[in-house]
Scaffold this motif. Structure first.
Motif, PDB file in Angstrom:
ATOM      1  N   GLY A   6       4.361   5.444  -5.451  1.00 35.22           N
ATOM      2  CA  GLY A   6       4.430   5.290  -6.897  1.00 35.22           C
ATOM      3  C   GLY A   6       3.461   6.218  -7.611  1.00 35.22           C
ATOM      4  O   GLY A   6       3.800   6.834  -8.626  1.00 35.22           O
ATOM      5  N   PHE A   7       2.243   6.325  -7.084  1.00 35.06           N
ATOM      6  CA  PHE A   7       1.245   7.197  -7.709  1.00 35.06           C
ATOM      7  C   PHE A   7       1.662   8.655  -7.587  1.00 35.06           C
ATOM      8  O   PHE A   7       1.541   9.427  -8.548  1.00 35.06           O
ATOM      9  CB  PHE A   7      -0.115   6.979  -7.057  1.00 35.06           C
ATOM     10  N   TYR A   8       2.166   9.055  -6.428  1.00 35.67           N
ATOM     11  CA  TYR A   8       2.609  10.441  -6.250  1.00 35.67           C
ATOM     12  C   TYR A   8       3.766  10.760  -7.192  1.00 35.67           C
ATOM     13  O   TYR A   8       3.796  11.827  -7.824  1.00 35.67           O
ATOM     14  CB  TYR A   8       3.042  10.672  -4.798  1.00 35.67           C
ATOM     15  N   THR A   9       4.731   9.840  -7.310  1.00 32.96           N
ATOM     16  CA  THR A   9       5.867  10.058  -8.203  1.00 32.96           C
ATOM     17  C   THR A   9       5.408  10.124  -9.648  1.00 32.96           C
ATOM     18  O   THR A   9       5.885  10.948 -10.443  1.00 32.96           O
ATOM     19  CB  THR A   9       6.899   8.941  -8.025  1.00 32.96           C
ATOM     20  N   PHE A  10       4.464   9.251 -10.013  1.00 34.78           N
ATOM     21  CA  PHE A  10       3.936   9.259 -11.372  1.00 34.78           C
ATOM     22  C   PHE A  10       3.278  10.592 -11.689  1.00 34.78           C
ATOM     23  O   PHE A  10       3.544  11.197 -12.745  1.00 34.78           O
ATOM     24  CB  PHE A  10       2.927   8.121 -11.532  1.00 34.78           C
ATOM     25  N   GLY A  41      -6.741   3.981 -11.233  1.00 33.21           N
ATOM     26  CA  GLY A  41      -7.617   2.821 -11.079  1.00 33.21           C
ATOM     27  C   GLY A  41      -6.866   1.599 -10.587  1.00 33.21           C
ATOM     28  O   GLY A  41      -7.388   0.812  -9.781  1.00 33.21           O
ATOM     29  N   LEU A  42      -5.631   1.416 -11.048  1.00 32.90           N
ATOM     30  CA  LEU A  42      -4.842   0.272 -10.612  1.00 32.90           C
ATOM     31  C   LEU A  42      -4.366   0.429  -9.168  1.00 32.90           C
ATOM     32  O   LEU A  42      -4.231  -0.561  -8.440  1.00 32.90           O
ATOM     33  CB  LEU A  42      -3.630   0.087 -11.532  1.00 32.90           C
ATOM     34  N   ALA A  43      -4.111   1.667  -8.758  1.00 31.32           N
ATOM     35  CA  ALA A  43      -3.527   1.884  -7.437  1.00 31.32           C
ATOM     36  C   ALA A  43      -4.543   2.233  -6.363  1.00 31.32           C
ATOM     37  O   ALA A  43      -4.213   2.199  -5.173  1.00 31.32           O
ATOM     38  CB  ALA A  43      -2.483   3.005  -7.510  1.00 31.32           C
ATOM     39  N   GLN A  44      -5.796   2.545  -6.762  1.00 34.18           N
ATOM     40  CA  GLN A  44      -6.735   3.128  -5.793  1.00 34.18           C
ATOM     41  C   GLN A  44      -7.065   2.205  -4.635  1.00 34.18           C
ATOM     42  O   GLN A  44      -7.334   2.655  -3.533  1.00 34.18           O
ATOM     43  CB  GLN A  44      -8.014   3.572  -6.515  1.00 34.18           C
ATOM     44  N   PRO A  77       0.813  -1.230   0.000  1.00 35.05           N
ATOM     45  CA  PRO A  77       0.000   0.000   0.000  1.00 35.05           C
ATOM     46  C   PRO A  77       0.841   1.272   0.000  1.00 35.05           C
ATOM     47  O   PRO A  77       0.540   2.228  -0.720  1.00 35.05           O
ATOM     48  CB  PRO A  77      -0.832  -0.129   1.282  1.00 35.05           C
ATOM     49  N   GLY A  78       1.900   1.284   0.804  1.00 45.34           N
ATOM     50  CA  GLY A  78       2.774   2.447   0.822  1.00 45.34           C
ATOM     51  C   GLY A  78       3.481   2.645  -0.502  1.00 45.34           C
ATOM     52  O   GLY A  78       3.645   3.765  -0.979  1.00 45.34           O
ATOM     53  N   LEU A  79       3.908   1.555  -1.119  1.00 42.65           N
ATOM     54  CA  LEU A  79       4.558   1.647  -2.422  1.00 42.65           C
ATOM     55  C   LEU A  79       3.589   2.168  -3.478  1.00 42.65           C
ATOM     56  O   LEU A  79       3.984   2.909  -4.390  1.00 42.65           O
ATOM     57  CB  LEU A  79       5.107   0.280  -2.837  1.00 42.65           C
ATOM     58  N   ALA A  80       2.325   1.763  -3.372  1.00 38.38           N
ATOM     59  CA  ALA A  80       1.319   2.240  -4.328  1.00 38.38           C
ATOM     60  C   ALA A  80       1.135   3.753  -4.208  1.00 38.38           C
ATOM     61  O   ALA A  80       1.034   4.459  -5.219  1.00 38.38           O
ATOM     62  CB  ALA A  80      -0.009   1.526  -4.093  1.00 38.38           C
TER      63      ALA A  80
END
Length: 281
Positions: free
Chosen positions: A204-208, A264-267, A198-201
């Protein structure tokens, strides 16, 4: 079960109506800009400022953006920059967050303060020194240079976020890894990292999003239409001589699709990742 006053769960009728009205208003405010953007992208250019819905449905804006501009080149440049920023940024943030969470070493507290203080500087202030640094290193108009600048934005915040998440994982797991003969990196990679999804998601989303939607660095450090990313390319549709709102809205819709897919993939991990470490057991 209703209370004596006829309200449900102690909430008055007026409060309930006000709550739902507020939610409805917030929904309208949130949805209106993207919906209007989508509608405008299907209008002829002569109707871009029309308040009416689409009368003459057309795909000319999308055709023009894809076939007559550098949009596909911008898209490829953005994918390269975003992939590099996300992969490198998440790895550095995860390892740094784990080290700060689990180990005590000289300079740890100053390092934490440095990571925090770097978030206080507005990006506009850093453009000139970063530009001079990239120029001396020969990294202007290079995807690598843009990746490095985005890492300076994403890594400090993500490292703090990952530290809070690792703090919520029991230290007993690390001790079990050491008993089994794993070194610190082996414990991190094989035992802790799988629990940190969850933390990686979130990181990852913030970096993206940082690399996908950033404009200031993308336009300052990349020149020439063939070198631009999507964020910088959008600005070519609007200049002091005029504005091509139909093409700009069409390009913005296409740009939003990958971001929506990633969300959608990370939510399903975002809520648990954002709240990890917020409570203390």
């Amino acid at each position: 079960m209703r209370s004596v006053t006829g309200t449900r769960h102690g909430r008055s009728t007026a409060a309930s109506v006000g709550l739902h009205a507020g939610l409805l208003a917030a929904t309208v405010v949130a949805l209106f800009p993207p919906l209007w953007l989508l509608v405008t992208s299907f209008k002829p250019k002569s109707e871009s400022f029309s308040a009416a819905l689409v009368h003459d449905f057309t795909l000319d804006n999308y055709t023009h953006v894809i076939a007559d501009t550098y949009f596909l080149t911008w898209f490829g440049n953005s994918l390269l920059v975003v992939a590099g920023t996300t992969l490198i940024g998440v790895f550095i943030a995860a390892t740094a967050g784990y080290a700060i969470s689990r180990f005590r070493f000289p300079g740890m507290r100053p390092l934490m303060w440095v990571l925090l203080i770097t978030q206080m500087f507005p990006m506009a202030v850093l453009i000139v020194p970063l530009y001079n640094t990239l120029a001396r290193l020969g990294l202007l108009n290079q995807p690598v240079g843009l990746i490095i600048t985005y890492l300076t934005v994403a890594v400090p915040f993500c490292a703090w976020m990952m530290k809070g998440f690792f703090d919520s994982i029991p230290v007993d797991i690390d001790e079990s890894g050491r008993v089994d003969g794993l070194n610190p990196f082996g414990t991190f990679w094989r035992l802790i990292l799988p629990l940190a999804r969850p933390g990686l998601a979130v990181t990852g989303f913030y970096t993206f999003v940082t690399a996908w939607a950033e404009v200031a660095y993308a336009t300052a450090f990349m020149t020439g239409e063939e070198n631009l990313t999507l964020a910088g390319g959008l600005q070519t549709f609007v200049n002091r001589y005029g504005a091509d709102w139909g093409s700009m809205t069409a390009a913005a819709v296409v740009i939003a699709v990958p971001a929506a897919l990633v969300f959608g993939l990370a939510q399903r991990h975002l809520v648990s990742g954002l709240t990890a470490g917020a409570t203390k057991s």
